[in-house]
Design a protein around this motif. Structure first.
Motif, mmCIF file in Angstrom:
data_model
loop_
_atom_site.group_PDB
_atom_site.id
_atom_site.type_symbol
_atom_site.label_atom_id
_atom_site.label_comp_id
_atom_site.label_asym_id
_atom_site.label_seq_id
_atom_site.Cartn_x
_atom_site.Cartn_y
_atom_site.Cartn_z
ATOM 1 N N GLN A 55 -17.498 3.289 2.697
ATOM 2 C CA GLN A 55 -16.710 3.046 1.539
ATOM 3 C C GLN A 55 -17.728 2.028 0.923
ATOM 4 O O GLN A 55 -18.343 1.775 1.778
ATOM 5 C CB GLN A 55 -15.706 1.754 2.019
ATOM 6 C CG GLN A 55 -14.596 3.228 3.158
ATOM 7 C CD GLN A 55 -13.733 2.293 3.577
ATOM 8 O OE1 GLN A 55 -13.943 1.850 4.799
ATOM 9 N NE2 GLN A 55 -12.636 2.190 4.023
ATOM 10 N N LYS A 72 -9.061 -4.400 -3.620
ATOM 11 C CA LYS A 72 -7.452 -3.548 -3.217
ATOM 12 C C LYS A 72 -6.508 -3.804 -2.280
ATOM 13 O O LYS A 72 -5.136 -4.164 -1.924
ATOM 14 C CB LYS A 72 -8.170 -2.094 -2.767
ATOM 15 C CG LYS A 72 -6.303 -1.329 -2.541
ATOM 16 C CD LYS A 72 -6.639 0.439 -1.624
ATOM 17 C CE LYS A 72 -8.657 0.811 -2.555
ATOM 18 N NZ LYS A 72 -8.979 2.220 -2.057
ATOM 19 N N ILE A 92 -13.069 -2.840 6.761
ATOM 20 C CA ILE A 92 -13.879 -1.764 6.093
ATOM 21 C C ILE A 92 -15.552 -0.884 6.070
ATOM 22 O O ILE A 92 -16.663 -1.753 6.772
ATOM 23 C CB ILE A 92 -14.377 -2.536 4.749
ATOM 24 C CG1 ILE A 92 -13.746 -3.189 3.579
ATOM 25 C CG2 ILE A 92 -15.486 -1.672 3.791
ATOM 26 C CD1 ILE A 92 -13.754 -4.405 3.307
ATOM 27 N N ASP A 142 -14.522 -2.928 -3.198
ATOM 28 C CA ASP A 142 -13.290 -2.115 -3.765
ATOM 29 C C ASP A 142 -12.069 -1.875 -3.056
ATOM 30 O O ASP A 142 -11.025 -2.228 -3.225
ATOM 31 C CB ASP A 142 -13.400 -0.540 -4.471
ATOM 32 C CG ASP A 142 -14.690 -0.046 -5.052
ATOM 33 O OD1 ASP A 142 -14.074 -1.211 -6.152
ATOM 34 O OD2 ASP A 142 -14.957 0.682 -5.196
ATOM 35 N N GLU A 143 -12.497 -1.863 -1.156
ATOM 36 C CA GLU A 143 -11.681 -2.133 -0.338
ATOM 37 C C GLU A 143 -11.200 -3.538 -0.127
ATOM 38 O O GLU A 143 -10.370 -3.657 0.500
ATOM 39 C CB GLU A 143 -12.125 -1.885 1.303
ATOM 40 C CG GLU A 143 -12.371 0.120 0.795
ATOM 41 C CD GLU A 143 -11.714 0.679 0.517
ATOM 42 O OE1 GLU A 143 -10.494 0.605 1.218
ATOM 43 O OE2 GLU A 143 -11.776 1.861 -0.435
#
Length: 325
Positions: free
Chosen positions: A194, A202, A189, A198-199
Motif C-alpha cells: 500500500q 483516507k 499500513i 493514500d492510506e
C-alpha cells in the motif's frame, strides 16, 4: 572481563568475544555489571565501520543495558552498590561491565525483570525526546510511526496511545501489522502493498499526520511531507532509505510544517541526562502501571551477538533483540 570487540569492520562474523581490560568509573560515573544489552541499528552500522563511537566513549558496541551497580565513581550520590538499573550508553553495552555517567541511569521499573529492562533506555529516550519533547504530540492528534514493529516502533505506538493520540503505523506484512494492532495501533499500513500517503489520508479524512516519526530519511521525505497535516511535524531519526533528497519548501510552507532531524548517541552528557530525567518522570510511571511495556522478540547469549545482528538485519523480529551476559 569479556566484551564483544570489532577488530575489523565487516559482517556479523566481525564481532569477536574477547578478554579486555575492566573499565574504571570516572568522576560522576558508576560501574554496572551487565545483565543484558539490546541490539540496535546503530550497533550494526558500527560493526560495518559506518558509525564510530563519539570521542571518549567505549569502543565496544551497545547503546543500552541493564544490570547491577558494582562500584561508584567519585562524586556520585543517589545510587548504591547493588542497585538494579538500566542505562543509556554511548557504547560499551556488549560487555560484562560498563562505566556509565550517573545521569544516564534509570531504576528498573516495577513489574519489569532485570533482563527485559535492557530493552527500554535507548528506545524510550529516542521516542520521548523526538515525539514529545521536540514534536510536542498532543492528545487527539495523529502520530504516524514508520517501522511500527521495530523496537522504536513498538514503544512509539504505546506511548502515543498512552497520551491519547491516534496512532498509524507502517510495517511489512500482516503478521507484523497484527502485532502493532495488539499494542494499540489504530491505522495499519502494509508498506509492501500500500501507499502510506493514500492510506493515511483516507483514514484521517484527508487531514494527515500531526507528527511523523521516520526511520527512512531520503526515500520517504517527499511522501512524508505530503502525509503531514497542516502544522505537522516530521521527526527524522534514521537514514535507512538514504541521506540525500530534494525537499519541496513550497509544500512545507503551505502546510506551515516543520522538519527536524536528531540523533541521541553523540549528544553531550548534560542533554542525555535531561532526556533521561524526563523519561523517568513521564514514562516510568506508565511502565510501572502496566500501560507501557518492553517488547522483546528473543534473547540470545552475549557471546552470540553475531546472531543477534543477523536477526536485526533480516528484519524478522518484532520489538527488541536482547543479549544476556
Amino acid at each position: 572481563m569479556y566484551a564483544i570487540t570489532i577488530p575489523e569492520p565487516g559482517g556479523p562474523e566481525a564481532l569477536v568475544w574477547a578478554e579486555v581490560p575492566d573499565p574504571v568509573p570516572g568522576e560522576g560515573e558508576v560501574l554496572v555489571e551487565v545483565a543484558a544489552a539490546a541490539v540496535n541499528r546503530a550497533d550494526v552500522l558500527q560493526r560495518q565501520g559506518f558509525y564510530n563511537p563519539p570521542p571518549g566513549a567505549s569502543a565496544y558496541p551497545g547503546l543500552e543495558c541493564s544490570g547491577r551497580i558494582a562500584a561508584l565513581g567519585p562524586g556520585v550520590s543517589g545510587w548504591s552498590v547493588g542497585d538494579e538499573v538500566c542505562a543509556l550508553l554511548s557504547g560499551g553495552g556488549y560487555a560484562q561491565k560498563v562505566a556509565v555517567p550517573a545521569g544516564q541511569l534509570l531504576p528498573v521499573p516495577e513489574g519489569v525483570d532485570l533482563a527485559s529492562a535492557a530493552a527500554l533506555p535507548e528506545v524510550v529516550c529516542t521516542v520521548w525526546s523526538n515525539v514529545f519533547m521536540v514534536s510536542h504530540l498532543r492528545p487527539g492528534e495523529t502520530l504516524l510511526v514508520h517501522g511500527g514493529a521495530s523496537g522504536i516502533g513498538t514503544m512509539a505506538i504505546q506511548l502515543g496511545k498512552a497520551v491519547g493520540a491516534k496512532v498509524a503505523v507502517t510495517a511489512g506484512g500482516p503478521d507484523k501489522l497484527a502485532r502493532c494492532a495488539e499494542l494499540g495501533a489504530d491505522i495499519l499500513i502494509d508498506y509492501r502493498e500500500q501507499d502510506f500517503v493514500d492510506e493515511l489520508l483516507k483514514a484521517t479524512d484527508g487531514s494527515g499526520a500531526d507528527v511523523i516519526l521516520d526511520i527512512m530519511g531520503a526515500k520517504y521525505l517527499e511522501r512524508n511531507v505530503r502525509a503531514l497535516a497542516v502544522n505537522g511535524r516530521l521527526a527524522i531519526i534514521g537514514l535507512q532509505g538514504g541521506a540525500k533528497a530534494e525537499l519541496n519548501l513550497g509544500a512545507l510552507l503551505t502546510k506551515r510544517a516543520a522538519v527536524t532531524a536528531t540523533s541521541l548517541r553523540g549528544r553531550p552528557a548534560a542533554e542525555k541526562a535531561a532526556i533521561v530525567a524526563a523519561v523517568r518522570e513521564h514514562v516510568w510511571p506508565l511502565i510501572s502501571g502496566g500501560r507501557v511495556r518492553p517488547v522483546v522478540d528473543r534473547t540470545l547469549p552475549l557471546a552470540d551477538a553475531a546472531e543477534g545482528h543477523r536477526v536485526l538485519e533480516a528484519s524478522s523480529h518484532v520489538g527488541k533483540v536482547l543479549l544476556t551476559a
